[in-house]
Scaffold this motif. Structure first.
Motif, PDB file in Angstrom:
ATOM      1  N   PRO A   1      25.837 -31.083   6.261  1.00 26.97           N
ATOM      2  CA  PRO A   1      24.568 -31.440   5.560  1.00 26.97           C
ATOM      3  C   PRO A   1      23.603 -30.439   5.771  1.00 26.97           C
ATOM      4  N   ARG A   2      22.615 -30.388   5.023  1.00 27.82           N
ATOM      5  CA  ARG A   2      21.737 -29.175   5.207  1.00 27.82           C
ATOM      6  C   ARG A   2      20.332 -29.401   4.739  1.00 27.82           C
ATOM      7  N   LEU A   3      19.491 -29.529   5.395  1.00 24.74           N
ATOM      8  CA  LEU A   3      17.933 -29.769   5.127  1.00 24.74           C
ATOM      9  C   LEU A   3      17.488 -28.471   4.370  1.00 24.74           C
ATOM     10  N   ALA A   4      17.050 -28.624   3.108  1.00 26.82           N
ATOM     11  CA  ALA A   4      16.758 -27.357   2.085  1.00 26.82           C
ATOM     12  C   ALA A   4      16.016 -27.751   1.026  1.00 26.82           C
ATOM     13  N   ASP A   5      15.149 -27.098   0.331  1.00 26.43           N
ATOM     14  CA  ASP A   5      14.656 -27.369  -1.045  1.00 26.43           C
ATOM     15  C   ASP A   5      15.619 -26.730  -2.274  1.00 26.43           C
ATOM     16  N   GLY A   6      16.315 -27.620  -2.879  1.00 20.94           N
ATOM     17  CA  GLY A   6      17.086 -27.102  -3.892  1.00 20.94           C
ATOM     18  C   GLY A   6      18.233 -26.229  -3.252  1.00 20.94           C
ATOM     19  N   LEU A   7      18.450 -24.867  -4.042  1.00 23.65           N
ATOM     20  CA  LEU A   7      19.550 -23.964  -3.966  1.00 23.65           C
ATOM     21  C   LEU A   7      19.419 -23.353  -2.684  1.00 23.65           C
ATOM     22  N   ALA A   8      18.304 -23.346  -1.993  1.00 23.35           N
ATOM     23  CA  ALA A   8      18.275 -22.780  -0.590  1.00 23.35           C
ATOM     24  C   ALA A   8      19.215 -23.474   0.444  1.00 23.35           C
ATOM     25  N   ALA A   9      19.715 -24.393  -0.051  1.00 21.92           N
ATOM     26  CA  ALA A   9      20.716 -24.996   1.055  1.00 21.92           C
ATOM     27  C   ALA A   9      22.033 -24.126   0.910  1.00 21.92           C
ATOM     28  N   ILE A  10      22.183 -23.088  -0.017  1.00 23.11           N
ATOM     29  CA  ILE A  10      23.614 -22.384  -0.238  1.00 23.11           C
ATOM     30  C   ILE A  10      23.512 -21.027   0.605  1.00 23.11           C
ATOM     31  N   LYS A  11      24.320 -20.844   1.263  1.00 25.70           N
ATOM     32  CA  LYS A  11      24.450 -19.424   2.030  1.00 25.70           C
ATOM     33  C   LYS A  11      25.319 -18.573   1.302  1.00 25.70           C
TER      34      LYS A  11
ATOM     35  N   GLY B   1      16.474 -21.163  -7.887  1.00 30.95           N
ATOM     36  CA  GLY B   1      17.304 -20.849  -7.099  1.00 30.95           C
ATOM     37  C   GLY B   1      18.190 -19.867  -7.821  1.00 30.95           C
ATOM     38  N   LYS B   2      17.907 -19.158  -8.673  1.00 36.63           N
ATOM     39  CA  LYS B   2      18.487 -18.486  -9.513  1.00 36.63           C
ATOM     40  C   LYS B   2      19.344 -17.260  -8.691  1.00 36.63           C
ATOM     41  N   ALA B   3      18.689 -16.866  -7.615  1.00 36.46           N
ATOM     42  CA  ALA B   3      19.490 -15.941  -6.706  1.00 36.46           C
ATOM     43  C   ALA B   3      20.778 -16.329  -6.351  1.00 36.46           C
ATOM     44  N   LYS B   4      20.695 -17.589  -6.032  1.00 36.94           N
ATOM     45  CA  LYS B   4      22.237 -18.166  -5.579  1.00 36.94           C
ATOM     46  C   LYS B   4      23.264 -18.549  -6.577  1.00 36.94           C
ATOM     47  N   LEU B   5      22.729 -18.065  -7.761  1.00 32.46           N
ATOM     48  CA  LEU B   5      23.968 -18.170  -8.969  1.00 32.46           C
ATOM     49  C   LEU B   5      24.289 -16.766  -9.360  1.00 32.46           C
ATOM     50  N   ALA B   6      24.515 -15.871  -8.579  1.00 27.64           N
ATOM     51  CA  ALA B   6      24.788 -14.489  -8.870  1.00 27.64           C
ATOM     52  C   ALA B   6      26.348 -14.531  -9.164  1.00 27.64           C
ATOM     53  N   HIS B   7      27.095 -15.308  -8.262  1.00 34.52           N
ATOM     54  CA  HIS B   7      28.441 -15.593  -8.687  1.00 34.52           C
ATOM     55  C   HIS B   7      28.827 -16.525  -9.701  1.00 34.52           C
ATOM     56  N   PHE B   8      27.834 -16.970 -10.388  1.00 34.79           N
ATOM     57  CA  PHE B   8      28.090 -17.887 -11.637  1.00 34.79           C
ATOM     58  C   PHE B   8      28.817 -19.401 -11.455  1.00 34.79           C
ATOM     59  N   PRO B   9      28.507 -19.862 -10.466  1.00 36.86           N
ATOM     60  CA  PRO B   9      29.067 -21.101 -10.088  1.00 36.86           C
ATOM     61  C   PRO B   9      29.036 -22.037 -11.315  1.00 36.86           C
ATOM     62  N   GLU B  10      30.164 -22.830 -11.364  1.00 35.79           N
ATOM     63  CA  GLU B  10      30.437 -24.025 -12.601  1.00 35.79           C
ATOM     64  C   GLU B  10      29.234 -25.077 -12.115  1.00 35.79           C
ATOM     65  N   LEU B  11      28.242 -25.525 -13.202  1.00 36.25           N
ATOM     66  CA  LEU B  11      27.366 -26.613 -12.941  1.00 36.25           C
ATOM     67  C   LEU B  11      27.458 -27.721 -13.446  1.00 36.25           C
ATOM     68  N   ILE B  12      27.590 -28.821 -12.732  1.00 35.26           N
ATOM     69  CA  ILE B  12      27.964 -29.984 -13.116  1.00 35.26           C
ATOM     70  C   ILE B  12      26.808 -30.878 -12.971  1.00 35.26           C
ATOM     71  N   LEU B  13      25.969 -31.208 -14.090  1.00 35.99           N
ATOM     72  CA  LEU B  13      24.514 -31.807 -13.955  1.00 35.99           C
ATOM     73  C   LEU B  13      24.503 -33.262 -14.573  1.00 35.99           C
ATOM     74  N   GLN B  14      23.778 -34.042 -13.764  1.00 37.54           N
ATOM     75  CA  GLN B  14      23.696 -35.453 -14.341  1.00 37.54           C
ATOM     76  C   GLN B  14      22.024 -35.741 -14.188  1.00 37.54           C
ATOM     77  N   PRO B  15      21.436 -35.542 -15.217  1.00 39.25           N
ATOM     78  CA  PRO B  15      20.157 -35.712 -15.428  1.00 39.25           C
ATOM     79  C   PRO B  15      19.833 -37.128 -16.008  1.00 39.25           C
ATOM     80  N   ASN B  16      18.688 -37.784 -15.421  1.00 38.57           N
ATOM     81  CA  ASN B  16      18.637 -39.109 -15.552  1.00 38.57           C
ATOM     82  C   ASN B  16      17.752 -39.410 -16.862  1.00 38.57           C
ATOM     83  N   VAL B  17      16.848 -38.389 -17.222  1.00 36.23           N
ATOM     84  CA  VAL B  17      16.042 -38.208 -18.448  1.00 36.23           C
ATOM     85  C   VAL B  17      15.860 -36.833 -18.442  1.00 36.23           C
TER      86      VAL B  17
END
Ligand code: SAM
Length: 235
Positions: free
Chosen positions: A74-84, A109-125
């Motif tokens: 568990p990490r307290l962070a804003d958005g992709l800042a949670a990823i090291k 958080g674009k800097a955290k996408l440098a290795h192109f992770p797969e994105l699975i997104l569920q927007p409510n609206v």
């Protein structure tokens, strides 16, 4: 709901996570999704990222209860800042938020996408905001699903980085390139509801002392677009 007993909505997100992944779930709340993914061995490692202390504490509690503290951080962070970088995350899930917020989290958080992770997104609206961000960043949509649960209709989008620029038409961005060609009951209900709301707004405008003509033309065009999409599927 808990980590062993997910909602249909989160199960649909989980369905698109491939086996043996390293997952970052951003906006994890109780951590149910990463707990489920690790429990069924879809994820070997996961992060439960949360910007708010209350939900983070809930996630910490649930992860301990499930005995998965070695595999879920568990990490307290804003958005992709949670990823090291050392996490070697290859899949990011973001569920249960508005599309504009999901797009903002990805953009910031674009800097955290440098290795192109797969994105699975569920927007409510505002799913269109998510699709637009994916196109702008050369992510190709591989799967889409729309489902109804507890009177709400949800969309799930699974996308991977593409080698080439990706193009979707304005209609595909709005309605979903896969959803539009395979219109299920949830899709039809969602867009018929939208027509009803637009028509009700139009009626109110018509009875105004000075009807806002330009705005009414825009609403009419929007209604016609939706009717055209629904009609095309019936033909
Ligand atoms: N993902 C879970 C689900 O789909 O059931 C929880 C959804 S909950 C409605 C949204 C969560 O996202 C909240 O716990 C909120 O604190 C968190 N959140 C909102 N903005 C965030 C951000 N920028 N970074 C991390 N978490 C965020």
């Amino acid at each position: 709901m808990d980590g062993n007993n997910l909602s249909q909505r989160l199960k649909t997100v989980a369905k698109y996570v491939k086996n043996n992944r390293r997952v970052a779930d951003i906006g994890s709340d109780h951590g149910y999704l990463p707990i489920y993914l690790v429990s069924v061995e879809k994820a070997s490692f996961a992060i439960a990222g949360e910007v708010a202390m209350g939900p983070l504490s809930n996630a910490e509690h649930e992860i301990k209860l499930a005995g998965l503290s070695n595999q879920i951080m568990p990490r307290l962070a804003d958005g992709l800042a949670a990823i090291k970088p050392t996490d070697e995350i290859d899949t990011i899930t973001i569920a249960g938020m508005g599309g504009a917020l999901i797009a903002k989290i990805l953009e910031q958080g674009k800097a955290k996408l440098a290795h192109f992770p797969e994105l699975i997104l569920q927007p409510n609206v505002d799913e269109e905001d998510v699709r637009r961000w994916l196109v702008d960043n050369h992510y190709q949509i591989m799967h889409e699903e729309i489902l109804k649960e507890d009177q709400h209709i949800y969309e799930v989008i699974d996308a991977v980085k593409a080698d080439q620029p990706v193009h979707y038409s304005a209609v595909e961005l709005r309605f979903g390139p896969f959803l539009i060609n395979n219109q299920n009951a949830a899709f039809v209900e969602k867009w018929n509801d939208k027509i009803t709301r637009l028509q009700s707004a139009l009626h109110q405008m018509q009875s105004a002392k000075v009807p806002p003509v330009a705005r009414m033309q825009r609403l009419n065009a929007e209604i016609e677009q939706i009717q055209g999409v629904l009609k095309n599927a019936r033909n």
